[in-house]
Motif scaffolding. Structure first.
Motif, short mmCIF file in Angstrom:
data_model
loop_
_atom_site.label_atom_id
_atom_site.label_comp_id
_atom_site.label_asym_id
_atom_site.label_seq_id
_atom_site.Cartn_x
_atom_site.Cartn_y
_atom_site.Cartn_z
N UNK A 585 0.83 -1.20 0.00
CA UNK A 585 0.00 0.00 0.00
C UNK A 585 0.87 1.26 0.00
N UNK A 586 2.02 1.21 0.69
CA UNK A 586 2.93 2.35 0.69
C UNK A 586 3.51 2.58 -0.71
N UNK A 587 3.86 1.48 -1.38
CA UNK A 587 4.38 1.60 -2.74
C UNK A 587 3.30 2.13 -3.67
N UNK A 588 2.08 1.62 -3.51
CA UNK A 588 0.97 2.09 -4.34
C UNK A 588 0.74 3.58 -4.17
N UNK A 589 0.89 4.07 -2.96
CA UNK A 589 0.66 5.49 -2.71
C UNK A 589 1.66 6.35 -3.49
N UNK A 590 2.87 5.81 -3.70
CA UNK A 590 3.85 6.53 -4.50
C UNK A 590 3.58 6.39 -6.00
N UNK A 591 3.13 5.21 -6.41
CA UNK A 591 2.97 4.92 -7.83
C UNK A 591 1.75 5.56 -8.47
N UNK A 592 0.62 5.47 -7.78
CA UNK A 592 -0.65 5.83 -8.42
C UNK A 592 -0.69 7.24 -8.99
N UNK A 593 -0.13 8.25 -8.31
CA UNK A 593 -0.20 9.60 -8.90
C UNK A 593 0.60 9.76 -10.18
N UNK A 594 1.59 8.89 -10.44
CA UNK A 594 2.44 9.09 -11.62
C UNK A 594 2.16 8.07 -12.72
N UNK A 595 1.28 7.12 -12.47
CA UNK A 595 1.00 6.08 -13.47
C UNK A 595 -0.23 6.43 -14.29
N UNK A 596 -0.23 5.97 -15.52
CA UNK A 596 -1.38 6.19 -16.40
C UNK A 596 -2.57 5.39 -15.91
N UNK A 597 -3.79 5.96 -15.96
CA UNK A 597 -5.00 5.23 -15.52
C UNK A 597 -5.20 3.91 -16.26
N UNK A 598 -4.66 3.81 -17.46
CA UNK A 598 -4.86 2.57 -18.24
C UNK A 598 -4.23 1.36 -17.58
N UNK A 599 -3.20 1.59 -16.71
CA UNK A 599 -2.57 0.46 -16.04
C UNK A 599 -3.53 -0.26 -15.10
#
Length: 736
Positions: A585-599
């Motif tokens: 969940x900590x990693x997701x918190x970093x990733x989600x703002x910079x990843x494309x919604x299509x992922x």
């Protein structure tokens, strides 16, 4: 076939149809059984793993277990005892099949990740053992006393007895075994069995040594043993006495199936009675530790197994620490197992023992190269030098060359001229296998100190001319900051790759060396950062999957967006959710703002999106992080497979503790404003039917309120593409 085909639980049907691929069935391929109809039933290997084929496989497993659970005579043969008929256990069969299939699914999931779990039972070979344990469960939980029993009403006693005797309260076969273990027989080796085992198949140094082990009146020669009644037995080489410790404990090496049957517990798969054993799979250095009271343990280091007589895993530390001299006896076999335990520090002080060194050197006589590699990595530097001294004029086989070139940077040309001194120097100077985790034994301790100063790094680089890039990559993999600094100063090529196509930045991230990753990253141009290795993996695959949060955070500051928006293996959102780490969940918190919604819409190889994986793995925090970023496509799935249906379905399939988590997950999903509540599952069930079946009022109420606040949801109409502020929903009560 089975008389319960129409009564398979929904869990069994779902797991069999959706979670088990061809690999999960490989162990069943050659199995067959004689059914109650007198016909031989063979595993339907030609049937597909889905649809009607899945049902055929499910029916086979059900029928396979039926004879094991049927009534049978428990009286020992040859003692003239009256028949003792064991109860019919087939009433437990439907839920038992659930547990069997769940373990198969978990094993298959771990196999795909290249991992092995710790499972008490091996399937299908332990079917009889499972039946024996089920009988112990059947007996024990109808007779276990409760300290509050006297205060209970007759109705409460009856209800509790029924609850105790049901398998449905166990989530896994491991949980079942853990609770029933105290009620299992302990299977000690009786004095009569011990004498018979000694006489029939024990190798000793001298006949006199064997006579000392046998009761008075027995006579042993080189080839025979004679009992007090004059009966002569031919000595066989089924087992070998390795050591007799001061407390009377013996260590015996098992050399044949006959020896395994003589000294082994009937619970061990190497010593099954009356059916096929699996001795051949364990024939390399299989040991039995035998106490004077008949307690026994099976030790097989190559498969990481330390088993007591009931076939339950036993702590290695407890076994060796309670028996003086056992650690030194086991050390050479431990080393030769090659697949080492996490707690190898137990043996660190054993390598200086002269008897241990002698035993290891004897092993080296028959397998010099591999013993040298194991000793140099896990044991003693002095011992490695002694073995290497015998390698200077040793002719390397093709297998030796392969092992040596894997271990080090020894090329074919170098192997032709390599001296023992050079080999030791190479091994002690730098570790060319990049294991992550704790440093191992003296070799790695010396290794770290070798690169403490710029001067020592300079000396090492000069000692190995022409290999600067290679030293840089290996130093990055092992986390040697000073050596990385020095190689970068001397112009090491950060774009250089090893035989797997991995560069230094990738290797430092893979091993979790945060400080080195931060040092190397500023030196890397965009093409180095975006590079993928021969397996198609980018630099963040391992840090995201293993939960190296600091590396992920540092990378986000520097990595181009394309790294984060990779597909397939490099879909970082799926990698984070699939991780076995609890900090995803900590990693997701970093990733989600910079990843494309299509992922979030992209499925994995099993057609599961990130949100579906988070539901399946029961990760509430991950679901909570994902929901605000999910599009309506991501939250509604496709082809009848959608996250809300999974969560509602799993409430029914799992025990109450897990079911509460799935109810919480369903409520999290219901915060998304783009749900389509008109969707149906592949088998035609609606959201309302699923909610009614799960029986959780808070979930049903949340769905009702959702329909009121989002009228178009019931008709599959247009909804906002992006989530908006979530509506409040009721949480499950504490008494769920």
């Amino acid at each position: 076939m089975s008389d319960l085909n129409s009564q398979f639980t929904r869990a069994s049907r779902n797991i069999c149809a959706k979670s088990l691929t061809g690999g999960a069935w490989s162990a069943w391929e050659a199995k067959s059984y004689l059914g109650s109809d007198g016909a031989l039933h063979v595993f339907p290997s030609g049937a597909p793993a889905e649809g009607a084929g899945a049902m055929a496989r499910l029916e086979f497993i059900d029928g396979y277990f039926e004879p094991f659970l049927s009534p049978k005579n428990m009286a020992p043969e040859g003692r003239g005892m009256k028949p003792r008929v064991r109860a019919d256990l087939n009433k437990y069969r439907p839920v038992l099949i659930d547990l069997v299939l769940k373990q198969m699914a978990e094993q298959e999931a771990l196999r795909k990740k290249g991992r092995q779990g710790e499972f008490v039972y091996r399937l299908p070979e332990d079917a009889a053992k499972i039946a024996d344990d089920l009988y112990a469960f059947h007996k024990a939980f109808f007779h276990v006393k409760d300290k509050n029993e006297e205060k209970k009403t007759p109705e409460e006693k009856k209800r509790k007895k029924a609850q105790k005797a049901t398998l449905s309260r166990f989530a896994t076969l491991n949980d079942f075994h853990k609770e029933i273990e105290p009620y299992l027989p302990k299977y000690p080796l009786s004095p009569e069995e011990r004498t018979a085992a000694y006489a029939s198949c024990l190798q000793t140094e001298t006949p006199e040594e064997l006579e000392n082990l046998l009761p008075q009146g027995w006579v042993a020669t080189e080839k025979t043993v004679t009992d007090p009644n004059g009966r002569v037995l031919k000595r066989k080489d089924g087992a070998k006495l390795i050591a007799s410790l001061n407390n009377g404990t013996q260590v015996i090496q098992i050399l044949s199936e006959e020896g395994s049957l003589a000294f082994g517990s009937p619970r061990w798969c190497t010593a099954y009675r009356g059916r096929e054993t699996y001795f051949d799979d364990y024939s390399d250095n299989l040991l039995v530790v035998l106490d004077p009271d008949g307690s026994r343990w099976q030790v097989h280091f190559s498969t990481l197994q330390i088993k007591d007589a009931t076939d339950s895993s036993y702590p290695l530390a407890t076994l060796v620490e309670e028996r003086e001299g056992l650690k030194e006896t086991l050390a050479p076999y431990y080393l030769n197992g090659r697949t080492l335990f996490e707690n190898e520090e137990l043996f660190e002080d054993a390598w200086s023992d002269p008897s241990v060194q002698d035993a290891v050197l004897k092993m080296a006589a028959s397998d010099k190269v591999n013993t040298f590699l194991n000793v140099s990595e896990y044991a003693s530097l002095d011992l490695a030098k002694k073995i290497a001294a015998g390698l200077s004029d040793f002719e390397f086989s093709e297998e030796d060359r392969e092992n040596l070139s894997y271990y080090g940077f020894w090329s074919e040309d170098r192997l032709d001229t390599l001296t023992a001194a050079q080999m030791v120097d190479d091994v002690l100077s730098i570790d060319f296998r990049f294991f992550s985790g704790e440093e191992r034994a003296e070799c790695h301790t010396a290794l770290k100190h070798a690169f403490d100063t710029p001067a020592s790094c300079e000396d090492f680089i000069e000692k190995h001319p022409g290999r600067l890039d290679e030293i840089f990559r290996r130093a990055a993999a092992r986390g040697y900051e000073q050596l990385v600094d020095k190689t970068l100063q001397k112009g090491a090529d950060v774009a250089s790759v090893d035989e797997n196509g991995s560069n230094g930045l990738f290797l430092s991230g893979w091993s979790g060396n945060t400080a080195v990753f931060k040092k190397v990253l500023p030196h890397c141009p965009e093409e180095v950062i975006k590079h993928v290795n021969k397996e198609g993996l980018n630099i963040l695959y391992s840090p995201v999957g293993k939960g190296y949060v600091e590396i992920v955070r540092e990378a986000i500051r520097s990595c181009p967006e394309s790294v984060w928006n990779g597909s397939g293996k490099n879909n970082m959102i799926i990698t984070a959710v699939s991780s076995e780490n609890n900090i995803n969940a900590d990693v997701l918190e970093l990733l989600l703002p910079v990843c494309a919604p299509s992922l979030l819409e992209e499925p994995d190889y099993n057609r599961r999106t990130a949100l579906m994986l988070a539901v399946i793995k029961r990760r509430k925090n991950a679901v909570r992080k994902l929901i605000p970023y999910c599009s309506k496509k991501a939250v509604n799935g496709e082809d009848g497979a959608f996250p809300l249906a999974l969560a509602l379905d799993y409430i029914n399939l799992y025990p109450p503790l897990f079911a509460k988590d799935y109810a919480d997950i369903a409520l999290e999903i219901l915060k998304h404003p783009g749900l389509d509540l008109s969707l149906k599952t592949k088998d035609g069930r609606s959201i309302d039917e699923l909610a009614e079946a799960c029986g959780v009022p808070a979930v049903s109420e949340a769905i009702r309120r959702y329909r009121i606040e989002h009228p178009s949801a019931a008709m599959g109409g247009e909804r906002p593409e992006k989530p908006v502020k979530a509506v409040p929903v009721l949480r499950p009560s504490a008494g769920f």
